[in-house]
Each structure stands twice: as C-alpha cells, then as structure tokens.
Motif scaffolding. Structure first.
Motif: not given
Lengths: 330, 228
Positions: B11-24
C-alpha cells in the motif's frame, strides 16, 4: 557506512546514481562608474556648510558664532555630487548669485528652480535624449496629473546626485536598485510621501503580494518597467501610470515578446534570438526570465524527440495488435 | 487459464506511486505552460501555474524522500538492485521488446516474487528516481531561492544554466511518463498491469510461469554446462 550500504544495496544504487553536483566557479563582473570631477573653488565654499550635517554662523556685529543643524534637504554629498551628471557645474550656474551673501538673503527663498527643459529644451547637443517627448510623456503621467506643480523633474532626479547610468556597463542589479531608489524615496518613506500628497501610503509588500517571487522581481526589474508606458523614441519611460493601469499580466514579460526588451534591456544590443538560439538572449547576461528566454533549437529538438517517441509507440502498439489479432485469428 | 496472485505492490508504494504520478503531471503541465507562455494562448494562467508548480515541486521533494526511505528500509529495495550480468540481461530484454514481443516469444524475465522488474525497468526507474528526479527538485529549489545560485558561471548566467538543467530534466521525465503509460498495456492483458498497481497483486498466469521455469532451467543448465 560501508557495512550499512552492503546491507542495503538499493541505497547504494540511489547514492551512486543520484545527486549530481550542479554549479561551480564565480566570475563577477564589475562595471565602471563615471569618473569624479574636481569641484571648483567657489562651490567648495558652499559645500563647507551644505556638505555637512552642521554649519557655523557668525554674527558680524558681535562676533558670536552659533552651530546649527543643516536641513537634510539642503545637504549635498560632495563625493556623490562630483560623480553626478551635473557635477561639473558651479553652484551659481543654477542658483542665484545672492547665495554668495551670508546669511543668505530672503530673495534666495523666492528663487525659481530650473527644470530640465529650461536648459535642454531645443538643445541640439542632447537631441538624442528627446527631452521634448520626455516632457510630453511626463505631463501625461500620474505624477503630473495628480500632483501638478508639487512635482517636478527634481522630485525623482536629484540634481546633485543624478547620474545617467542606464547605458553604463556593470551589473544590471545595481542599476535597478539605483533606479528604484528614486521611486522608494517617496513610495517607501511616509515623510517624503506626505510632503507631496495627503493620502495613506500603500504598503508595497502588501500591494505587490500577488507577485510570485516578489523579492526577486523587486531586485531584478525596475518599478517603471511595470508602472510606466514604454515609448520607443525615449530611452527611459516617463509616462508613469496609475496602479490600476500598470502591468499585471505576467506573460507581458514572460513571453518571447517580452516588454522588458523595450524597457529594462532597451540599451543592450537587441536581437530576436542570440547565436545559441535563445530568445531575448541579452536578458541572459543578467538573468533568466521564464517564457522569455526559451531556446529555439531546444524547442525544435524537444518536439522532434516527442514526436519520434509517439511514432515509436504507435508502431510498437500496431505491431503488437497485429500479432495478437493474428494469434487469435489462427 | 489458471492464475496465481502475488502481492508485489504494498500500500505505501502504491500511495507513493499515485501521488507521484499526480504531482508529475501537475508539474509537467504547469511547467510547459510557463515555458511556452504566450499572452494570446495561455494554457494555464501564469501566476496560477507558478503557484501550482511551486507547491507540487515541494510535495514532490517530500514524496521522493518518502520513497527513498521506503526502498532503503523495506524489502522492496531489492528489486532496484542491478545484479552481475546486468548488461547482457538488458540487451536480452531490449531484443524482446523490439522483436520477441511481436512473435509471441516467452518473456525473458517474467515477473515473480523475487523479480518485480525486468532489467530495462530496473535501470529506467533507477535513473529516473535517483538521477533525473533529484536534478529537477534540486534545481527547482534553487530557482525558488535564486539568491542561492551562483551569478555567473564561465560567462553564463547561473540562473539560466540552472533553469536549463531543470527544464531538460523535466522534459526527460515527460518522455519517460509517455513511455511508462504505454508500458501499462504491455502486460498479460492490456489492463493487467494497471489492475496490479491498483490492487497490489500481480497475476502470474500458468503459461508465464511455465516460461519462467523453462527459462530458469535453461539458464541453470547453461551455467552447469559452463562450469563443467
């Protein structure tokens, strides 16, 4: 550390591939200033009192001497004066000969100060300055329309320290600071502002709070770059606008058609693109303006790379589709 | 077809991935809008673009360190380690993407519990995460506080060079993003990779596992042959 990294190889990868050192070496350029002139003997006499914070006055009848404070408005810095554009003048070139009398007679209080046009109007020597247009622009400015005779050339251009510096080499940031100090003399000081107008002095930090990177803008561009209308026939804009008509649209500067090229960078050799392909390249000697300093070649390269990537993806996806379709068909 | 599910994306990785995607995405859109600003065709209003870009950049920095700590202190980090023989494996994977994938060849490095990434993914993610992303946020912070930038570097404005580096790194990330989005579809089915990043589970299909075992056996027998 070594042991720690051995246990965490991912950390090793991150540390070795990441954090590239970015910038090095400082080469600062310092500009030259107008050389100081020697102040003539007559003017030196005036500066004995006007060049100090205090002066002595002697009663010729009793011989009694008093020390008095010199009003700050009447003080002249001899060093600044000697470097000023008009620093070669004797005091009495502009002021009444009656100032030779001490104490100065009442008649000197009625002296009418010269303005720029009194000397420079129709002056062929300074035709390139276009003083007539400067006057026309000034008369349309908010300073002239709001303040009338309360305001004059000298309100911004102190005759004793004014220097024609916009064409001088040197760091732009210093010229910007010098130029803005003329505005801040009133707009940043309630005492000087109140002398001119009975209005509350707006807090410049608050009235400019919409401006991203406010302090950077304050240091890198002049007040007049946004607050005065450009006129191609004069070197420096003099049509100071009301706040409501000033530039507030970021892209007027942050675009390839940056208005800064007609104001702050007017004196630099302007070309649309420099040899390296940067638009408004002259700005980059001093600064970098997002949107105004985009690069022609990098723009083309980035678009080409992007299109090639998209074409590559399209071909890859099509071949995959054909393979998958063929497999299912079989 | 029988499938086996393995939990690869916590979960921690998926949250990071999706937040990162939105920020990028926010950073790329606002960055492009500022870089190509035009009074006649504004993509995003300049001052709004500046604010969104600055806030997203700050959050991206935090997100990066969250990820960095995550790979340092969890077992996920092992998937990023490039092992011996990496370059041979890299070319094998490149050959597969360029030719094998169209012929229906077995995947040379199918996903399993110990191998989440193939060699191309490994090097790409390492370069993007540990080289290019840090360049974007280090130069981004420098541009946020331009007084920290050296004024003049060999006759060029320090701010200009920093901006150039920032824009170039941002451009590389945007190219990566497009390719990354396409590679979502290169799973067992077009949507299987996308589902994995949402649920955290990767489905291993029987044929993939067979390929995997075959490959492992092949490489084992090759190695044994060599050692003999």
């Amino acid at each position: 550390m070594k042991h720690w990294l051995r246990k965490r190889p991912a950390g090793w990868v991150a540390l070795t591939t990441g954090f590239i050192p970015l910038l090095f070496a400082i080469f600062l350029s310092f500009g030259s200033e107008k050389p100081a002139v020697t102040i003539d003997g007559e003017s030196k006499q005036c500066l004995v009192c006007h060049g100090s914070h205090r002066y002595e006055l002697t009663d010729t009848l009793t011989g009694e001497t008093v020390t008095m404070k010199m009003h700050s408005e009447l003080q002249i810095d001899p060093v600044e004066y000697s470097k000023a554009t008009h620093g070669a003048f004797k005091c009495t070139d502009c002021h009444s000969i009656d100032y030779h009398i001490h104490p100065h007679p009442v008649s000197t209080k009625f002296e009418v100060n010269y303005t720029c046009m009194d000397c420079h109007g129709g002056d062929e020597t300074y035709a390139s300055f276009n003083f007539e247009t400067i006057e026309e622009e000034y008369l349309k400015s908010i300073h002239a329309t709001e303040l009338g005779s309360e305001f004059s050339c000298w309100s911004c251009h102190n005759p004793h320290t004014y220097r024609l510096s916009d064409k001088e080499p040197g760091q732009l940031i210093n010229r910007v600071a010098r130029n803005n100090s003329a505005c801040l003399h009133c707009h940043g000081d309630i005492n000087n502002y109140a002398v001119l107008i009975e209005k509350e002095l707006p807090d410049l930090i608050i009235s400019h709070d919409w401006l991203p990177n406010q302090s950077l803008h304050f240091r890198k561009v002049r007040c007049i770059d946004c607050h005065a209308a450009n006129n191609d026939s004069i070197m420096v804009a003099h049509l100071v606008l009301p706040a409501s008509e000033s530039v507030k649209n970021c892209v007027e500067c942050h675009s390839t058609n940056s208005i800064l090229m007609g104001s702050l960078y007017k004196h630099q050799a302007a070309e649309k693109r420099n040899k390296l392909g940067f638009y408004n390249g002259v700005i980059m000697n001093e600064a970098y303006v997002i949107g105004a300093n985009r690069n022609y070649y990098l723009n083309i390269a980035s678009v080409v790379i992007f299109i090639m990537v998209l074409i590559g993806i399209a071909i890859h996806a099509t071949l995959r589709y054909i393979h998958r379709h063929g497999k299912h068909g079989n | 077809m029988a499938t086996k599910k393995i939990y690869l994306y916590p979960l921690w990785l998926r949250i990071w991935h999706h937040v990162n995607a939105v920020l990028m995405l926010a950073l790329i859109l606002t960055g492009v809008s500022m870089q190509y600003s035009n009074p006649d065709y504004p993509l995003i209003r300049f001052d709004i673009a500046v604010s969104v870009h600055n806030i997203s950049g700050i959050l991206l920095t935090l997100s990066y360190f969250y990820f960095f700590l995550g790979i340092l202190f969890t077992s996920i980090g092992r998937h990023y380690v490039m092992k011996q023989g990496f370059f041979k494996a890299f070319f094998l994977q490149a050959k597969y993407y360029l030719f094998g994938i169209f012929r229906g060849d077995p995947h040379p490095f199918p996903v399993n519990a110990e191998r989440k990434f193939n060699p191309i993914q490994q090097i790409t993610y390492n370069v993007i995460q540990h080289a290019i992303t840090p360049v974007t946020f280090i130069t981004g912070w420098a541009l946020l506080y331009p007084e920290t930038i050296i004024l003049n570097v060999f006759g060029y404005s320090g701010i200009m060079l920093t901006s150039l580096l920032h824009v170039a790194a941002g451009f590389l990330i945007s190219v990566f993003l497009v390719i990354h989005l396409y590679f979502i579809t290169v799973g067992h089915s077009v949507t299987s990779n996308l589902k994995s990043m949402i649920t955290g589970y990767h489905e291993i299909h029987e044929d993939e596992e067979k390929d995997s075992i075959e490959n492992e056996e092949k490489s084992t027998s090759e190695n044994t042959g060599k050692s003999n």
